[in-house]
Design a protein around this motif. Structure first.
Motif, PDB file in Angstrom:
ATOM      1  N   ASP A  78     -23.476  20.111  25.703  1.00 47.54           N
ATOM      2  CA  ASP A  78     -24.407  20.073  26.846  1.00 47.54           C
ATOM      3  C   ASP A  78     -25.419  21.217  26.773  1.00 47.54           C
ATOM      4  OD1 ASP A  78     -23.112  17.867  27.750  1.00 47.54           O
ATOM      5  OD2 ASP A  78     -21.854  18.951  29.197  1.00 47.54           O
ATOM      6  N   GLU A  79     -24.955  22.401  26.404  1.00 47.90           N
ATOM      7  CA  GLU A  79     -25.866  23.542  26.287  1.00 47.90           C
ATOM      8  C   GLU A  79     -26.898  23.302  25.193  1.00 47.90           C
ATOM      9  OE1 GLU A  79     -23.537  26.972  25.699  1.00 47.90           O
ATOM     10  OE2 GLU A  79     -22.661  26.982  27.724  1.00 47.90           O
ATOM     11  N   LEU A  81     -27.919  20.450  24.140  1.00 43.59           N
ATOM     12  CA  LEU A  81     -28.836  19.410  24.607  1.00 43.59           C
ATOM     13  C   LEU A  81     -29.872  19.991  25.564  1.00 43.59           C
ATOM     14  CD1 LEU A  81     -29.601  16.436  24.657  1.00 43.59           C
ATOM     15  CD2 LEU A  81     -27.968  16.101  26.542  1.00 43.59           C
ATOM     16  N   SER A  82     -29.443  20.894  26.452  1.00 40.52           N
ATOM     17  CA  SER A  82     -30.380  21.530  27.388  1.00 40.52           C
ATOM     18  C   SER A  82     -31.401  22.372  26.629  1.00 40.52           C
ATOM     19  CB  SER A  82     -29.619  22.407  28.383  1.00 40.52           C
ATOM     20  OG  SER A  82     -28.703  21.623  29.134  1.00 40.52           O
ATOM     21  N   LYS A  83     -30.926  23.116  25.625  1.00 37.79           N
ATOM     22  CA  LYS A  83     -31.850  23.927  24.835  1.00 37.79           C
ATOM     23  C   LYS A  83     -32.839  23.060  24.074  1.00 37.79           C
ATOM     24  CE  LYS A  83     -28.755  27.881  24.205  1.00 37.79           C
ATOM     25  NZ  LYS A  83     -28.033  28.724  23.218  1.00 37.79           N
ATOM     26  N   ALA A  84     -32.364  21.956  23.567  1.00 35.72           N
ATOM     27  CA  ALA A  84     -33.257  21.056  22.837  1.00 35.72           C
ATOM     28  C   ALA A  84     -34.325  20.477  23.757  1.00 35.72           C
ATOM     29  CB  ALA A  84     -32.448  19.932  22.189  1.00 35.72           C
ATOM     30  N   LYS A  85     -33.901  20.124  24.977  1.00 35.45           N
ATOM     31  CA  LYS A  85     -34.876  19.611  25.945  1.00 35.45           C
ATOM     32  C   LYS A  85     -35.906  20.685  26.308  1.00 35.45           C
ATOM     33  CE  LYS A  85     -31.938  16.096  28.117  1.00 35.45           C
ATOM     34  NZ  LYS A  85     -31.304  15.668  29.371  1.00 35.45           N
ATOM     35  N   ALA A  86     -35.450  21.951  26.517  1.00 36.27           N
ATOM     36  CA  ALA A  86     -36.371  23.033  26.849  1.00 36.27           C
ATOM     37  C   ALA A  86     -37.343  23.304  25.707  1.00 36.27           C
ATOM     38  CB  ALA A  86     -35.576  24.304  27.183  1.00 36.27           C
ATOM     39  N   ALA A  88     -38.314  21.148  23.474  1.00 37.45           N
ATOM     40  CA  ALA A  88     -39.266  20.033  23.432  1.00 37.45           C
ATOM     41  C   ALA A  88     -40.330  20.182  24.514  1.00 37.45           C
ATOM     42  CB  ALA A  88     -38.515  18.708  23.589  1.00 37.45           C
ATOM     43  N   GLU A  89     -39.904  20.611  25.703  1.00 35.99           N
ATOM     44  CA  GLU A  89     -40.865  20.796  26.787  1.00 35.99           C
ATOM     45  C   GLU A  89     -41.842  21.933  26.459  1.00 35.99           C
ATOM     46  OE1 GLU A  89     -42.569  19.775  30.392  1.00 35.99           O
ATOM     47  OE2 GLU A  89     -40.941  18.787  29.277  1.00 35.99           O
ATOM     48  N   LYS A  92     -44.316  20.752  23.987  1.00 31.72           N
ATOM     49  CA  LYS A  92     -45.288  19.889  24.655  1.00 31.72           C
ATOM     50  C   LYS A  92     -46.345  20.722  25.387  1.00 31.72           C
ATOM     51  CE  LYS A  92     -45.587  16.138  28.037  1.00 31.72           C
ATOM     52  NZ  LYS A  92     -44.808  15.279  28.962  1.00 31.72           N
TER      53      LYS A  92
END
Length: 386
Positions: A78-79, A81-86, A88-89, A92
């Motif tokens: 989960d951590e 995944l959260s880092k990957a999302k951050a 990516a953001e 962007k």
């Protein structure tokens, strides 16, 4: 909850039965296992019954089960995944910022190009399609106020037409990047030159102010000229003799008093002596007047003597003011133009009183500065000569 899957996950299925020829042997061995399977089936039944009996607490039970069977590996995933999302953001946002910067740079380039073209059109004006090097300084002075020298003209033309210093410049040349770069460099050099001139002027003014301050300091450090304040008896007597001039000149106005007051006759006889001496000289009164004026300006003479000389001169000058006013008044009323005896006696008495006061105060060694107006003027004249 899929109870069949749950049952299989918690309690695995029993092994397959042995062949028929081994039933007799395995029956004795599987008796305890059967009891275990029976207990397992009973527990599964109880679990299924409890699950379907309390549907309101199903979600709560599920969370408890998930917490019970959760593992550190799932938290790490989960951590990540959260880092990957951050990440990516952030990528962007960086992409959007780069896009905005590119758009801003493009706008700046367009504005710079528009400014260059507008300046070029202003240099050319409405009547010219190209400008010759001979008139380029005049056009630039009109546009930007820059006074361009011949070397600057050559640099501007060379920036657009290398090797062609006598070529005329058209709109494309005047709006080019090379022309703008050369012009900006010339402007920067001119501004630096102005700054240097301003600094030199400030340094010159500062040096002049410093020199003036040093000169003033030297003057202040120099010992002041000592004033001759001799008030000895000889100085007092000489200072009193200065009033013989105004008394001798006023004698003519006081002659009617000798017939009215015979007691004043000795005074008139005494004043007749200096009057006769003065009149014996050609222009004697005028010569004595200028001599006293010159002596009153000599710094080496005692101040008491100089003050009385200057005051006696002013009294003698004031003596003729009533005479002039009386003569003007007599002409106006149709008289003879001479001063009336009454006014003449008044003038004579005024001069006598002023002289007597000055003589008495001077004999005491003090400055006779109590005559209104005249004493103040005499003091100012003496003090300004220091």
């Amino acid at each position: 909850v899929d109870m069949s899957a749950f049952q299989l996950a918690v309690f695995p299925a029993p092994a397959a039965r042995a062949p028929s020829h081994a039933v007799s042997v395995s029956q004795a061995r599987s008796a305890p296992r059967k009891q275990t399977l029976a207990a397992r089936d009973e527990l599964v039944g109880i679990a299924v019954t409890a699950a379907f009996a309390s549907r309101q607490n199903c979600q709560h039970s599920r969370r408890k089960v998930l917490r019970r069977f959760s593992s550190p590996t799932s938290n790490t995933e989960d951590e990540l995944l959260s880092k990957a999302k951050a990440a990516a953001e952030a990528a962007k946002l960086d992409l959007q910022a780069a896009k905005l910067r590119a758009e801003a740079e493009e706008m700046q380039r367009e504005l710079a190009s528009a400014r260059r073209e507008a300046r070029a059109r202003e240099i050319l004006g409405e009547e010219l399609s190209e400008v010759a090097p001979s008139i380029l300084p005049q056009r630039l002075k009109h546009v930007s106020g820059l006074e361009l020298a011949q070397d600057g003209v050559r640099r501007l033309v060379e920036s657009c037409r290398p090797g062609q210093p006598e070529s005329s410049l058209n709109l494309q040349d005047l709006s080019s990047l090379g022309f703008e770069a050369a012009l900006n460099q010339i402007l920067a050099e001119e501004q630096q030159l102005q700054i240097q001139k301003r600094r030199e002027e400030e340094e010159r003014l500062r040096a002049e102010a410093q020199a003036a301050a040093q000169a003033q300091e030297i003057v202040q450090q120099e010992p002041a000229e000592t004033v001759n304040d001799d008030r000895s008896v000889g100085t007092r007597v000489l200072a009193c003799l200065a009033y013989l001039l105004p008394l001798a000149d006023a004698l003519q106005f006081g002659l009617p008093l000798s017939s009215l007051i015979p007691a004043l006759l000795p005074l008139f006889q005494l004043l007749a002596i200096p009057n006769a001496l003065i009149n014996a000289l050609p222009l004697g009164s005028l010569l004595i007047f200028f001599s006293m004026s010159i002596l009153s300006n000599k710094q080496e003479l005692p101040r008491l003597l100089r003050f009385n000389l200057q005051q006696a001169i002013l009294v003698d000058v004031a003596l003729f003011i009533p005479s002039i006013l009386g003569s003007i008044g007599s002409f106006v009323v149709g008289g003879s133009g001479k001063l009336t005896p009454e006014l003449g006696c008044f003038v004579f008495l005024g001069v006598v009183v002023a002289a007597l006061y000055s003589v008495v105060v001077t004999l005491y060694g003090n400055d006779p500065d109590g005559i209104p107006g005249i004493s103040k003027a005499a003091r100012r004249s003496i003090d300004e000569q220091r």
